[in-house]
Design a protein around this motif. Structure first.
Motif, PDB file in Angstrom:
ATOM      1  N   PRO A   1       0.829  -1.211   0.000  1.00  0.00           N
ATOM      2  CA  PRO A   1       0.000   0.000   0.000  1.00  0.00           C
ATOM      3  C   PRO A   1       0.868   1.266   0.000  1.00  0.00           C
ATOM      4  CG  PRO A   1       0.058  -0.981   2.166  1.00  0.00           C
ATOM      5  CD  PRO A   1       0.763  -1.939   1.285  1.00  0.00           C
ATOM      6  N   PRO A   2       0.303   2.396  -0.447  1.00  0.00           N
ATOM      7  CA  PRO A   2       1.109   3.619  -0.513  1.00  0.00           C
ATOM      8  C   PRO A   2       1.530   4.071   0.890  1.00  0.00           C
ATOM      9  CG  PRO A   2      -0.922   3.819  -1.798  1.00  0.00           C
ATOM     10  CD  PRO A   2      -1.053   2.590  -0.966  1.00  0.00           C
ATOM     11  N   PRO A   3       2.727   4.684   1.012  1.00  0.00           N
ATOM     12  CA  PRO A   3       3.160   5.186   2.316  1.00  0.00           C
ATOM     13  C   PRO A   3       2.351   6.412   2.752  1.00  0.00           C
ATOM     14  CG  PRO A   3       4.715   5.821   0.621  1.00  0.00           C
ATOM     15  CD  PRO A   3       3.722   4.923  -0.029  1.00  0.00           C
ATOM     16  N   SER A   4       2.317   6.633   4.056  1.00  0.00           N
ATOM     17  CA  SER A   4       1.609   7.802   4.586  1.00  0.00           C
ATOM     18  C   SER A   4       2.392   9.080   4.291  1.00  0.00           C
ATOM     19  CB  SER A   4       1.393   7.649   6.098  1.00  0.00           C
ATOM     20  OG  SER A   4       0.706   6.443   6.373  1.00  0.00           O
ATOM     21  N   THR A   5       3.720   9.004   4.406  1.00  0.00           N
ATOM     22  CA  THR A   5       4.565  10.165   4.123  1.00  0.00           C
ATOM     23  C   THR A   5       5.776   9.726   3.291  1.00  0.00           C
ATOM     24  OG1 THR A   5       5.829   9.887   6.166  1.00  0.00           O
ATOM     25  CG2 THR A   5       3.898  11.335   6.256  1.00  0.00           C
ATOM     26  N   ILE A   6       6.233  10.653   2.447  1.00  0.00           N
ATOM     27  CA  ILE A   6       7.419  10.419   1.613  1.00  0.00           C
ATOM     28  C   ILE A   6       8.386  11.568   1.838  1.00  0.00           C
ATOM     29  CG2 ILE A   6       8.286  10.098  -0.727  1.00  0.00           C
ATOM     30  CD1 ILE A   6       5.485   9.186  -1.539  1.00  0.00           C
TER      31      ILE A   6
ATOM     32  N   TRP B   1       4.712   4.335   7.066  1.00  0.00           N
ATOM     33  CA  TRP B   1       3.327   3.877   7.059  1.00  0.00           C
ATOM     34  C   TRP B   1       2.812   3.980   8.501  1.00  0.00           C
ATOM     35  CZ3 TRP B   1       7.098   1.982   4.003  1.00  0.00           C
ATOM     36  CH2 TRP B   1       6.856   1.803   2.641  1.00  0.00           C
ATOM     37  N   THR B   2       1.802   4.777   8.704  1.00  0.00           N
ATOM     38  CA  THR B   2       1.285   4.994  10.065  1.00  0.00           C
ATOM     39  C   THR B   2      -0.120   4.418  10.261  1.00  0.00           C
ATOM     40  OG1 THR B   2       0.404   7.164   9.414  1.00  0.00           O
ATOM     41  CG2 THR B   2       2.630   7.098  10.358  1.00  0.00           C
TER      42      THR B   2
END
Length: 410
Positions: free
Chosen positions: A102-107, A114-115
């Motif tokens: 799944p996409p990360p929460s922050t980049i 991933w939070t």
């Protein structure tokens, strides 16, 4: 109802209400005691997990190539996990993040987080023994002997509020620069000849995974045998023994050379003199740069061994015939033929006692003839010719004297 009866029923109702209340409390207590073992078991469970990270494919990759990592997290405890923060670190000078599932929460630069796991992957807590997977993709943009990619879990929380669960892993490999091949060939079907043009074709092919944005080329030759005439495109610099292009891409109208593409340059020289064999022309590429400004290692130079045959304008050594000694001509030796002797005079005696003598006339006397085997050479001053003439004169004089004597004796 009388007042006395009312006074007797009130305490009785109170006792009944009290008894009912006690029964309700006893029932609730019993229910509480029934749920206590499960709660105690949940409280005394373990919160633990295992995490792995693996590079898919070869550990040696090239600049421009896309690479994939697979992250797996397994609940190895007895408590369901409701919060699972994951942090992925990478070297931003070597790798560039492309996508994840799944996409990360922050980049951030070199950091992915991933939070909201495991909810984003499972739509609920991560049960005991269950596994979730995170797939990440990067593009290689730098050259490194060893690059490490780390992943870790920080402060996981269980369903009962327990915290402290964590884990980490890493994976990596070696990144290399792109590959470029340079080739040089002589015009097919043409034999180089002195005094005539000699045409070469230089080919540069990008076999890497990143675009090339700068392609300098150097073409070296032996000025003793070749003289540069022209090229397409024209070189940036030309000197005796070398022509060069600082960056051939703009001269060809290109901004980059993409993977699996090739470019060609044509050079024309004049052959100066004959050569049996030898490597007299080679091309190289130094200072290549890709789209990420990495300088690539120079590929092996392309060499062209050629043979130049002598042309019409070049002097050819010719064999000189050695004259044979002429033999001294031999003088012909004349042969002297013996001349026919004249017929002697016949004297006839008749019965009349007349003596008649027949004297041959000068017309009937044969003249002696000397016939040589070969005619003598004239005007040569040969002494043998003079002696021959003297001998003939003496012989002729002797014959005449003999004839004269016989006439007188008669």
């Amino acid at each position: 109802m009388s007042d006395r009866q009312m006074q007797l029923s009130w305490p009785r109702g109170l006792l009944v209400a009290t008894a009912i209340a006690i029964l309700l409390l006893a029932l609730l207590y019993a229910l509480a005691l029934h749920d206590t073992p499960a709660a105690q078991a949940q409280t005394s469970g373990t919160l633990s997990m295992a995490i792995t990270k693996q590079l898919d494919g070869s550990p040696v990759v090239t600049v421009g190539q896309y690479i994939d990592f697979t992250i797996r997290i397994t609940n190895t405890g007895t408590i369901s996990i409701t919060k699972l923060p994951v942090i992925d670190n990478y070297d931003a000078k070597v790798l560039r993040f492309d996508q994840a599932s799944p996409p990360p929460s922050t980049i951030d630069n070199g950091l992915l987080t991933w939070t909201t796991l495991p909810t984003d992957a499972l739509s609920g807590p991560l049960q005991s023994g269950q596994t979730i997977t995170i797939n990440t993709r990067f593009r290689v943009i730098g050259i490194s002997d060893l690059t490490i990619n780390h992943v870790r879990i920080q402060d996981a929380i269980g369903q009962g509020g327990q915290s402290g669960g964590d884990g980490s892993d890493q994976s990596g490999g070696k990144t290399e620069g792109g590959r470029v091949v340079i080739e040089k060939s002589l015009e097919p079907g043409v034999s180089p000849q002195s005094g005539r043009p000699v045409t070469f074709t230089i080919t540069v092919r990008n076999e890497g995974a990143a675009d090339l944005v700068k392609v300098p080329i150097q073409d070296s030759y032996q000025a003793e045998y070749l003289q540069f005439w022209k090229a397409a495109p024209p070189p940036s610099q030309s000197a005796s023994g070398q022509v060069s292009w600082e960056d051939v891409l703009p001269q060809l109208g290109l901004t980059s050379l993409r993977p699996n593409e090739a470019l060609t340059i044509t050079t024309v020289f004049t052959a100066l003199k004959a050569l049996d064999a030898g490597v007299i022309n080679h091309a190289g590429v130094i200072g290549l740069r890709d789209e990420f400004q990495n300088e690539l290692a120079a590929p092996q130079q392309a060499e062209v061994p050629i043979r130049i045959i002598a042309g019409p304008s070049e002097a050819q050594p010719t064999a000189t015939a050695t004259p044979k000694p002429r033999s001294k001509p031999q003088q012909a030796t004349p042969t002297l033929e013996t001349p026919a002797m004249p017929t002697p005079t016949t004297i006839a005696i008749t019965a009349t006692a007349e003596l008649t003598a027949s004297v041959p006339t000068s017309d009937s006397i044969p003249t002696p003839t000397l016939v040589p085997a070969h005619l003598p050479r004239t005007g040569t001053g040969d002494p043998s010719s003079a002696w021959l003439i003297v001998a003939l004169a003496l012989l002729l004089g002797g014959v005449l004297a003999l004839l004269y004597r016989r006439v007188l004796s008669r």
